[in-house]
Design a protein around this motif. Structure first.
Motif, mmCIF file in Angstrom:
data_model
loop_
_atom_site.group_PDB
_atom_site.id
_atom_site.type_symbol
_atom_site.label_atom_id
_atom_site.label_comp_id
_atom_site.label_asym_id
_atom_site.label_seq_id
_atom_site.Cartn_x
_atom_site.Cartn_y
_atom_site.Cartn_z
ATOM 1 N N GLU A 160 0.840 -1.191 0.000
ATOM 2 C CA GLU A 160 0.000 0.000 0.000
ATOM 3 C C GLU A 160 0.879 1.247 0.000
ATOM 4 O OE1 GLU A 160 -3.907 -1.708 2.418
ATOM 5 O OE2 GLU A 160 -2.603 -0.197 3.314
ATOM 6 N N THR A 161 0.579 2.139 -0.910
ATOM 7 C CA THR A 161 1.372 3.366 -1.012
ATOM 8 C C THR A 161 0.547 4.612 -0.744
ATOM 9 O OG1 THR A 161 0.947 3.463 -3.394
ATOM 10 C CG2 THR A 161 2.960 2.328 -2.669
ATOM 11 N N GLU A 162 -0.749 4.431 -0.546
ATOM 12 C CA GLU A 162 -1.580 5.594 -0.307
ATOM 13 C C GLU A 162 -2.706 5.240 0.651
ATOM 14 O OE1 GLU A 162 -4.607 6.214 -3.686
ATOM 15 O OE2 GLU A 162 -2.792 5.472 -4.668
ATOM 16 N N SER A 163 -3.209 6.226 1.331
ATOM 17 C CA SER A 163 -4.312 6.021 2.249
ATOM 18 C C SER A 163 -5.624 6.314 1.537
ATOM 19 C CB SER A 163 -4.157 6.938 3.466
ATOM 20 O OG SER A 163 -4.123 8.293 3.052
ATOM 21 N N ILE A 164 -6.715 5.995 2.201
ATOM 22 C CA ILE A 164 -8.022 6.261 1.619
ATOM 23 C C ILE A 164 -8.192 7.770 1.424
ATOM 24 C CG2 ILE A 164 -10.502 6.086 2.013
ATOM 25 C CD1 ILE A 164 -10.019 3.584 3.607
ATOM 26 N N PRO A 203 -13.650 7.045 8.159
ATOM 27 C CA PRO A 203 -12.655 7.005 9.235
ATOM 28 C C PRO A 203 -11.840 5.717 9.177
ATOM 29 C CG PRO A 203 -14.812 7.672 10.066
ATOM 30 C CD PRO A 203 -15.028 7.176 8.669
ATOM 31 N N SER A 204 -10.577 5.802 9.490
ATOM 32 C CA SER A 204 -9.683 4.646 9.372
ATOM 33 C C SER A 204 -9.981 3.550 10.380
ATOM 34 C CB SER A 204 -8.230 5.097 9.528
ATOM 35 O OG SER A 204 -8.028 5.706 10.797
ATOM 36 N N ASP A 205 -10.730 3.858 11.441
ATOM 37 C CA ASP A 205 -10.989 2.857 12.476
ATOM 38 C C ASP A 205 -12.361 2.199 12.338
ATOM 39 O OD1 ASP A 205 -12.436 5.117 13.076
ATOM 40 O OD2 ASP A 205 -11.923 5.164 15.208
ATOM 41 N N THR A 206 -13.032 2.391 11.197
ATOM 42 C CA THR A 206 -14.330 1.751 11.001
ATOM 43 C C THR A 206 -14.148 0.321 10.506
ATOM 44 O OG1 THR A 206 -14.444 2.624 8.749
ATOM 45 C CG2 THR A 206 -15.480 3.925 10.480
ATOM 46 N N TRP A 207 -15.188 -0.499 10.675
ATOM 47 C CA TRP A 207 -15.105 -1.911 10.293
ATOM 48 C C TRP A 207 -15.009 -2.107 8.788
ATOM 49 C CZ3 TRP A 207 -19.032 -3.670 7.150
ATOM 50 C CH2 TRP A 207 -20.216 -2.930 7.128
ATOM 51 N N TYR A 208 -15.340 -1.071 8.009
ATOM 52 C CA TYR A 208 -15.358 -1.218 6.562
ATOM 53 C C TYR A 208 -14.233 -0.466 5.850
ATOM 54 C CZ TYR A 208 -17.943 3.162 7.385
ATOM 55 O OH TYR A 208 -18.330 4.401 7.826
ATOM 56 N N SER A 209 -13.346 0.206 6.591
ATOM 57 C CA SER A 209 -12.341 1.057 5.948
ATOM 58 C C SER A 209 -11.391 0.255 5.055
ATOM 59 C CB SER A 209 -11.551 1.843 6.997
ATOM 60 O OG SER A 209 -10.867 0.979 7.885
ATOM 61 N N SER A 217 -11.601 0.663 -3.797
ATOM 62 C CA SER A 217 -11.205 1.922 -4.425
ATOM 63 C C SER A 217 -9.907 1.770 -5.200
ATOM 64 C CB SER A 217 -11.059 3.005 -3.348
ATOM 65 O OG SER A 217 -10.549 4.205 -3.899
ATOM 66 N N GLN A 218 -8.905 1.181 -4.575
ATOM 67 C CA GLN A 218 -7.603 1.049 -5.225
ATOM 68 C C GLN A 218 -7.638 0.077 -6.396
ATOM 69 O OE1 GLN A 218 -4.810 0.064 -2.116
ATOM 70 N NE2 GLN A 218 -4.614 2.180 -1.448
ATOM 71 N N ASN A 219 -8.580 -0.874 -6.372
ATOM 72 C CA ASN A 219 -8.670 -1.845 -7.450
ATOM 73 C C ASN A 219 -9.732 -1.498 -8.489
ATOM 74 O OD1 ASN A 219 -6.850 -4.418 -6.863
ATOM 75 N ND2 ASN A 219 -7.591 -3.646 -4.897
ATOM 76 N N GLY A 220 -10.312 -0.307 -8.378
ATOM 77 C CA GLY A 220 -11.232 0.159 -9.394
ATOM 78 C C GLY A 220 -12.569 -0.537 -9.433
ATOM 79 N N LEU A 221 -12.957 -1.171 -8.325
ATOM 80 C CA LEU A 221 -14.244 -1.878 -8.294
ATOM 81 C C LEU A 221 -15.388 -0.954 -7.922
ATOM 82 C CD1 LEU A 221 -13.178 -5.207 -6.533
ATOM 83 C CD2 LEU A 221 -13.203 -4.643 -8.973
ATOM 84 N N MET A 222 -15.115 0.041 -7.098
ATOM 85 C CA MET A 222 -16.103 1.045 -6.720
ATOM 86 C C MET A 222 -15.436 2.419 -6.727
ATOM 87 S SD MET A 222 -18.194 -0.787 -3.578
ATOM 88 C CE MET A 222 -19.514 0.447 -3.601
#
Length: 204
Positions: free
Chosen positions: A44-48, A54-60, A67-72
């Motif tokens: 990983e080279t970038e954050s959301i 938020p980074s501490d959510t169950w879905y982050s 996002s990074q794989n272009g699916l959504m």
């Protein structure tokens, strides 16, 4: 074999036939012999980029992956809208992108699917592959919010399409609202629950 395995600090890039991860394998390819596959990873080279995740959510982690794989995609440069409902068109588009956006020429008979929408080719492929059905020959309901049983059915058929085991031992006996399940969705939900793809919402 997990479709999208997880490894902290890395983004999954796909399954490969070689340890150097140069020969990518597609789940739609027929399997005629024993096959050893290797998971490909990129650090990983970038954050959301989304300020509403938020980074501490169950879905982050999941949002970062799709996002990074272009699916959504996000709904803006900095917004993902994690609590927004998912439509039927969104769901088939995710699966279509997972397959690399294949092009098919099957005619679309749905009058509510215009030829130039962002989801048109995804719906065309999903119907051709037997993954998604319309409400009728002329209505797909692309903007309708997808129900949990519809989502289970799409995932179930996609799993069958790529050659996964779709057998299930679960009979949903732990849930008290099984009388609300449509007959056509029962096998899909049994598989989805048995495989851990979908969980209950609490209170049995």
């Amino acid at each position: 074999l997990p479709l999208m395995p997880h490894r902290d600090g890395y983004v999954f890039t796909g399954w490969y036939r070689d340890e150097q991860c140069t020969d990518k394998w597609s789940f739609s390819e027929p399997i005629t012999e024993d096959l050893t596959l290797y998971a490909g990873w990129e650090e990983e080279t970038e954050s959301i980029p989304f300020t509403d995740v938020p980074s501490d959510t169950w879905y982050s982690d999941s949002i970062q992956y799709v996002s990074q794989n272009g699916l959504m995609m996000g709904v803006g440069d900095t917004s993902f809208a994690p609590d927004m409902t998912t439509s039927r068109a969104m769901m088939v588009t995710i699966l279509w992108r997972m397959e690399g956006c294949p092009v098919v020429d099957t005619p679309i008979t749905f009058v509510d699917v215009a030829p130039d929408q962002w989801y048109t080719e995804a719906i065309r492929w999903a119907v051709d592959a037997g993954i998604a059905n319309g409400y009728s020959k002329t209505a797909f309901g692309p903007d309708d919010t997808i129900t949990r049983e519809q989502m289970a059915a799409f995932l179930y058929r996609y799993a069958a399409y790529i050659g996964c085991d779709i057998s299930a031992d679960s009979e949903l006996t732990e849930f008290t609202d099984t009388q609300n399940i449509s007959d056509w969705a029962e096998s899909s939900l049994e598989w989805a629950v048995d495989s851990g793809m979908i969980l209950g919402v609490g209170n049995d």
